[in-house]
Each structure stands twice: as structure tokens, then as C-alpha cells.
Motif scaffolding. Structure first.
Motif, PDB file in Angstrom:
ATOM      1  N   GLU A  27      -2.021  -1.209  -7.135  1.00  0.00           N
ATOM      2  CA  GLU A  27      -3.465  -1.180  -6.883  1.00  0.00           C
ATOM      3  C   GLU A  27      -4.183  -0.321  -7.918  1.00  0.00           C
ATOM      4  N   ASP A  81      -4.902  -7.643   2.053  1.00  0.00           N
ATOM      5  CA  ASP A  81      -4.384  -8.204   0.803  1.00  0.00           C
ATOM      6  C   ASP A  81      -4.396  -9.730   0.894  1.00  0.00           C
ATOM      7  N   GLU A 110      -0.619  -9.207  -5.637  1.00  0.00           N
ATOM      8  CA  GLU A 110      -1.170  -9.253  -4.276  1.00  0.00           C
ATOM      9  C   GLU A 110      -0.259 -10.031  -3.325  1.00  0.00           C
TER      10      GLU A 110
HETATM   11 FE   LIG Z   1      -3.136  -5.449  -2.872  1.00  0.00          FE
END
Ligand SMILES: [Fe+2]
Ligand SMILES: [Fe+2]
Length: 267
Positions: A27, A81, A110
Motif C-alpha cells: 500500500e 480491497d 490488490e
Molecule cells: Fe490493497
């Protein structure tokens, strides 16, 4: 603490901790890719960060909700997510190269985040009744804020038309939200969890799930800075930036020293 940082030290096993740390590192990288993409438009990273800390730049409304239990980390991976992927997959084909190229790599990472979240949920739902109740409670709190992540309804969305015209946005907020609901409801069924929406039901005629109305007042309150954690999140963010100043200064001093040494050798 920031939402996931709060749980790195509390992850139930070494394996879960290692996975969560890998996610958090990804992230951080996503932030850097997107700042790099924004810099191609002629604004500096320092300026963007300064504007964020001054409250002039928006960030996703979802980050203003608290993470109360370990199951929240599972739910965030699964839903937050998951919603991010739903938004970002079409962005891989958007008209602005630096943005679309960043999105390709982001989407790959992701999908790992979504799986780690679902895997936590699966473990909790196959566990004790207390663990399953924890999973249900987290789903109850995160479901509606996840649906809000797709932004306001198409009819009231201010920037949608411009973004669609520029081909930055290929699918509308409501289309993406519907896709997310259709994808996620069977996943909740598989976990044996109930969606916190009495109006949710399969519609044979449309081939989609109908769902209840979203509390847009809550969404606008969160955007205005009045969500459960807005002030705390911003305070933590600014403190992390200030506390890290010596690291940035040291990195610049080190780079300068090497540049001077190279210049001397070249002379
Ligand atoms: Fe993520
Ligand atoms: Fe991300």
C-alpha cells in the motif's frame, strides 16, 4: 494508529503478521506510484503531501472508520480491497498513460490483498462461535461504508461526466457498485454470514441483486471531516511525517555527499 498499522502488532500468528506487513508495504508502494503519476501533471510530491496534511486534498472516505477487532482486517481485505479492485480494473484501460500503467501493477497486488482478507474471514467463520460472531460484527460495520467507496449516485456525482468524457472513468459509480454487490453477496453466503441489509435480494428479472438505500448523509459527513476517525487519522499521518523528517534529511545529506565525491573524482 492508521487502520492496518493498529493490527500489525496484534496479528494472531507470525504468518498473519508477515502477510499483513507485506500488504501494508504494497500500500505504501501504491501511494508512491500514484504520486509519481500525479507528478507527470506538473505538481510536486512535496506540494501534494503538504496539501493532504493541510486538509486540502481528499482521501478515500473508508479510511475514517475504526478497526476494532482482528476480523476488521479480514473484512477490509475482502470488502475494501475488493471494492478498490472493482474501481481500479477499468482504470488500467483509462486514457492517461501514467495513471493506467500504475493501475496495472496496483491491481495485481490488490488481488493478493483481497485474498488475504477473505482467507482471514474463512478461518474465523470455520472457527469457534465467538470467532464467527466477530466476523459477522465486522461485516455489519464495513458493508455500507464499502458500498460508499464507489462514490455518490450517478445522478448527483459532480465529477463523473468530465471524467467519463476524458475516458478516465469507463464505468459509472452505480455500475461499479452493482458489480461489487453481485460479486460479494455469494462470497458472504459461502462464509455463512448475513449481509446487514434486509432489502437485499436476488432479482430474477434484472439478473442482479437489489439492495437497500445507502445513507448518503453519513457519507457526506465523513467527507466533511466528521467521520468516526477523521481527526485521529490526519493527526497520525502528520505526526508520522514529522517524525520521519530526520530520515528524509539523512537521505538527502547522503545523496549530496556522494554527488560531491563523484564530482571531485571527475574533476
Ligand atoms: Fe490493497
Ligand atoms: Fe492499494
Amino acid at each position: 494508529m492508521l487502520p492496518e498499522g493498529n493490527w500489525i502488532g496484534r496479528a494472531p500468528t507470525l504468518k498473519r503478521k508477515a502477510i499483513l506487513m507485506a500488504k501494508v508495504q504494497d500500500e505504501g508502494g501504491h501511494g508512491l506510484y500514484l504520486y509519481a503519476a500525479a507528478e507527470t501533471l506538473g505538481v510536486s510530491r512535496d506540494q501534494l503531501i503538504e496539501d493532504l496534511h493541510a486538509g486540502k486534498v481528499k482521501y478515500s472516505s473508508i479510511f475514517n472508520y475504526p478497526t476494532l477487532a482482528w476480523a476488521d482486517i479480514g473484512t477490509i481485505g475482502w470488502l475494501v480491497d475488493g471494492a478498490a479492485i472493482m474501481n481500479q480494473i477499468p482504470l488500467c484501460r483509462c486514457s492517461y498513460g501514467p495513471y493506467s500503467r500504475a493501475m496495472i501493477r496496483i491491481c495485481k497486488e490488490e488481488s493478493f490483498h483481497q485474498r488475504q482478507g477473505y482467507d482471514i474471514m474463512l478461518a474465523l467463520c470455520r472457527g469457534t462461535p465467538e470467532q464467527k460472531a466477530m466476523a459477522q460484527d465486522a461485516l455489519d460495520r464495513w458493508w455500507w461504508p464499502s458500498l460508499m467507496m464507489f462514490g455518490p449516485p450517478d445522478a448527483t456525482s459532480v465529477h463523473s461526466a468530465q471524467s467519463a468524457q476524458w475516458k478516465i472513468k469507463l464505468l459509472s459509480n452505480d455500475e461499479l457498485r452493482q458489480r461489487f454487490v453481485d460479486q460479494t453477496v455469494p462470497q458472504a453466503d459461502y462464509l455463512g454470514l448475513m449481509m446487514p441489509d434486509p432489502d437485499l435480494k436476488w432479482n430474477e428479472a434484472t439478473g442482479h441483486y437489489d439492495f437497500g438505500s445507502i445513507d448518503w448523509d453519513e457519507f457526506h459527513q465523513v467527507l466533511k471531516g466528521n467521520g468516526p476517525c477523521n481527526r485521529d487519522r490526519m493527526r497520525t499521518r502528520v505526526k508520522a511525517w514529522d517524525d520521519g523528517a530526520w530520515v528524509r534529511d539523512a537521505a538527502v545529506a547522503y545523496a549530496n555527499k556522494h554527488a560531491m565525491r563523484e564530482a571531485k573524482q571527475a574533476a
